[in-house]
Write a protein that holds these residues in place. Structure first.
Motif, PDB file in Angstrom:
ATOM      1  N   LEU A  71      38.145  44.766  44.648  1.00  0.00           N
ATOM      2  CA  LEU A  71      39.105  43.663  44.601  1.00  0.00           C
ATOM      3  C   LEU A  71      38.903  42.832  43.335  1.00  0.00           C
ATOM      4  CD1 LEU A  71      39.365  42.246  48.237  1.00  0.00           C
ATOM      5  CD2 LEU A  71      40.575  44.143  47.157  1.00  0.00           C
ATOM      6  N   THR A  72      40.024  42.409  42.763  1.00  0.00           N
ATOM      7  CA  THR A  72      39.971  41.568  41.571  1.00  0.00           C
ATOM      8  C   THR A  72      40.879  40.361  41.727  1.00  0.00           C
ATOM      9  OG1 THR A  72      40.307  41.488  39.174  1.00  0.00           O
ATOM     10  CG2 THR A  72      41.780  42.918  40.416  1.00  0.00           C
ATOM     11  N   MET A  73      40.420  39.256  41.225  1.00  0.00           N
ATOM     12  CA  MET A  73      41.225  38.041  41.159  1.00  0.00           C
ATOM     13  C   MET A  73      41.924  37.925  39.806  1.00  0.00           C
ATOM     14  SD  MET A  73      42.139  35.088  42.545  1.00  0.00           S
ATOM     15  CE  MET A  73      40.963  34.586  43.792  1.00  0.00           C
ATOM     16  N   ARG A 110      45.895  39.556  40.693  1.00  0.00           N
ATOM     17  CA  ARG A 110      44.948  39.727  41.791  1.00  0.00           C
ATOM     18  C   ARG A 110      45.328  40.877  42.715  1.00  0.00           C
ATOM     19  NH1 ARG A 110      44.715  35.191  46.231  1.00  0.00           N
ATOM     20  NH2 ARG A 110      44.440  33.700  44.529  1.00  0.00           N
ATOM     21  N   SER A 111      44.318  41.439  43.361  1.00  0.00           N
ATOM     22  CA  SER A 111      44.533  42.374  44.453  1.00  0.00           C
ATOM     23  C   SER A 111      45.048  41.602  45.658  1.00  0.00           C
ATOM     24  CB  SER A 111      43.215  43.067  44.822  1.00  0.00           C
ATOM     25  OG  SER A 111      42.584  43.634  43.689  1.00  0.00           O
ATOM     26  N   GLU A 165      33.586  39.909  42.304  1.00  0.00           N
ATOM     27  CA  GLU A 165      34.009  39.421  41.001  1.00  0.00           C
ATOM     28  C   GLU A 165      33.568  37.976  40.785  1.00  0.00           C
ATOM     29  OE1 GLU A 165      37.793  40.608  38.747  1.00  0.00           O
ATOM     30  OE2 GLU A 165      38.361  38.711  39.682  1.00  0.00           O
ATOM     31  N   GLN A 210      45.136  39.996  49.257  1.00  0.00           N
ATOM     32  CA  GLN A 210      44.038  39.311  49.931  1.00  0.00           C
ATOM     33  C   GLN A 210      43.384  40.194  50.998  1.00  0.00           C
ATOM     34  OE1 GLN A 210      47.004  38.003  49.354  1.00  0.00           O
ATOM     35  NE2 GLN A 210      46.870  35.879  48.660  1.00  0.00           N
ATOM     36  N   TYR A 270      37.160  37.242  47.066  1.00  0.00           N
ATOM     37  CA  TYR A 270      36.945  38.160  45.944  1.00  0.00           C
ATOM     38  C   TYR A 270      35.511  37.984  45.460  1.00  0.00           C
ATOM     39  CZ  TYR A 270      42.032  38.135  46.149  1.00  0.00           C
ATOM     40  OH  TYR A 270      43.337  38.230  46.590  1.00  0.00           O
ATOM     41  N   TRP A 290      38.498  32.154  46.014  1.00  0.00           N
ATOM     42  CA  TRP A 290      37.524  33.063  45.403  1.00  0.00           C
ATOM     43  C   TRP A 290      36.578  33.667  46.438  1.00  0.00           C
ATOM     44  CZ3 TRP A 290      36.949  35.131  40.603  1.00  0.00           C
ATOM     45  CH2 TRP A 290      37.722  34.600  39.568  1.00  0.00           C
TER      46      TRP A 290
END
Length: 520
Positions: free
Chosen positions: A336-338, A321-322, A391, A324, A388, A385
């Motif tokens: 941003l990615t989880m 993940r990126s 995504e 927070q 993010y 989530w």
């Protein structure tokens, strides 16, 4: 944090992957039909080597992982001699080990905490087995496990227990006594198996050590302490487990290689902590050799099939993940990615290529929206989530083309059962799935229920997708059938004492071909 280029395996990891493959290959080809060996039985070892019990995990139609760890002095590094020790294992479809017994010898090596992971293959599908270990003339308790159905098996049923968040200091693990009585086919644990917090003088049960764990020995001691809980140990020996980790197995709210407090933990110091934490995690979990860590990296996302009834996709929402977000604009940043690019592709391929009636997704953290601001506007938890959202929303859009997606989550220390909508900004948007956020085993202790509802009930109007919220301790129990998934929220009256009374708080259903959750 998206994964980078493929890494070259270290010599140590390559050696242990090869060793793990050798165990699998030997079990699959020769089946190791050996008599009990005097060699292992005659090894002089301290008393109590099986203090941490036994467990099994990652069931396949033809195999399962059998686990134990030799630790006669579990809270002080294990107490084993600094050498490899031979450990005999046995597995049989006969609980008395009188017929069809398969035997072999595994190595408990000091560099992996004298843990043993035996990947037994060549078993019969959809069948119960019993297993045990022997070392130095000492015999472990007997464990029970079960293989998955054949890949093309069309029907049947699956009873799955969802658990998470067991803080030793907040209470006893009393929900496992009831879980044992409910006899699930498999236990899904979605994170926070241990907590990294320092000992507290006011805790129900005090953490070992003198501070947070940072080194491998310190993490081993913390896991060993948790493994001594009698209800947890008994449940581990009763059914196979499928596990993944969240943040507290390492450091609260970490993201990739970024700690919660980067001003206090340098990058090098935190990667050393990750390395220790992931190795201790592997050492104490019934997972395959593919999960042997490579320094500060570990492969945990994977999938399991239970015939054509269900496919279970297990996510890793920490490593890739990126960092927070810190505000609403950041939460809606498409960069941003989880999951990271590779894991996201893997998940979508698994979902869209599935022939299962039910597609289960194990997510450590809540996927449905939690709007914490009553009235106009939005306020979110950025570690979930909700932090993010681009995504998350893209994934939910994909759910429209997936048969019966059901997300099983943890982290929140609450029961939160929700419809998953394609667009949470629009309450009238399509329902594309269901989510069950399981409450904690012990984290948050015995909460004040009146205070909880005074805080959370005013938020229901802003979260119309919520179907049930509650703050009792416990777990969720799912009976998966072709026509429906019936979920029971099992709760206990206390975790402040070693024994508790359990009950069903609510029963809910997800019907085949009808997205969303309904009370029964």
């Amino acid at each position: 944090m998206a994964p980078g280029p493929k890494r070259t395996l270290s010599p140590d990891r390559r050696r242990f992957l090869t060793a793990g493959a050798a165990v699998v290959g030997a079990a699959a080809s020769a089946q190791l039909w050996l008599p009990a060996t005097a060699r292992a039985a005659g090894t002089r070892l301290p008393d109590g080597v099986f203090s941490l019990g036994v467990t099994s995990g990652d069931p396949l139609p033809d195999g399962v992982v059998l686990w134990t760890r030799l630790a006669p002095d579990p809270l002080n590094g294990g107490g084993m001699p600094d050498r490899a020790v031979e450990v005999e294992w046995e597995i049989s479809p006969d609980e008395r080990f009188g017929n069809g017994v398969r035997r072999g010898v595994a190595q408990a090596r000091p560099e992996y905490g004298h843990s043993v992971h035996v990947d037994v293959r060549g078993l019969r599908a959809d069948r119960t087995y019993w297993y045990r270990f022997r070392a130095g003339g000492q015999l472990s308790r007997v464990g029970r496990t079960r293989t998955a159905p054949r890949p093309l098996a069309p029907g049947g049923s699956l009873r799955l227990a969802l658990a998470s968040c067991q803080n030793w200091q907040h209470g006893y693990f009393t929900p496992y006594a009831d879980m044992y009585a409910q006899d699930p086919d498999v236990v899904l644990f979605v994170g926070d198996y241990v907590y990294e917090s320092a000992p507290s003088a006011t805790a129900v049960r005090r953490h070992e050590g003198s501070g947070e764990p940072y080194t491998l020995t310190q993490y081993r001691n913390r896991y060993a302490q948790y493994r001594t809980d009698p209800d947890l140990q008994r449940m581990h020996a009763h059914a196979p487990w499928v596990v993944t980790f969240d943040d507290h197995e390492v450091d609260n709210d970490y993201a990739g290689e970024i700690p919660q407090d980067p001003a206090q933990q340098t990058h090098d110091a935190f990667t050393a902590r990750l390395t220790a934490a992931y190795q201790a995690y592997y050492e104490h979990m019934p997972v395959r050799a593919t999960a042997i860590p490579d320094g500060p990296h570990i492969r945990m996302h994977r999938s399991f099939r239970f015939g054509r009834l269900a496919r279970l996709n297990v996510l890793d929402t920490r490593q890739y993940r990126s960092d927070q977000a810190t505000g609403q604009a950041g939460a809606q940043d498409p960069a941003l990615t989880m999951l990271g690019a590779e894991q996201k592709r893997w998940l979508l391929d698994s979902l869209h290529g599935s022939d299962a009636r039910w597609n289960l997704v194990a997510s450590q953290i809540m996927m449905a929206e939690t709007d914490l601001l009553a009235g106009a506007g939005k306020q979110w938890y950025y570690d979930a989530w909700d932090g993010y959202q681009v995504e998350r929303d893209a994934l939910l859009a994909e759910f429209e083309r997936v048969r019966n997606p059901v997300v099983l989550s943890g982290d929140r220390h609450l029961t939160m059962v929700s419809d998953l909508r394609k667009d949470f900004a629009d309450p009238s948007s399509a329902v594309v799935g269901a989510e069950f956020v399981g409450t904690s085993i012990s984290s948050n202790g015995d909460q004040d229920q009146a205070a909880f509802h005074a805080q959370w009930d005013p938020l229901k109007a802003d979260n119309p997708h919520w179907k049930l919220i509650d703050a009792h301790r416990g777990y969720h129990l799912f009976d998966v059938r072709r026509d429906a998934v019936d979920a029971r929220v099992r709760v206990v009256d206390t975790v402040l004492k070693p024994e508790a009374t359990a009950r069903t708080l609510a029963t809910l259903r997800v019907s085949d071909g009808r997205p969303g959750v309904r009370p029964v």
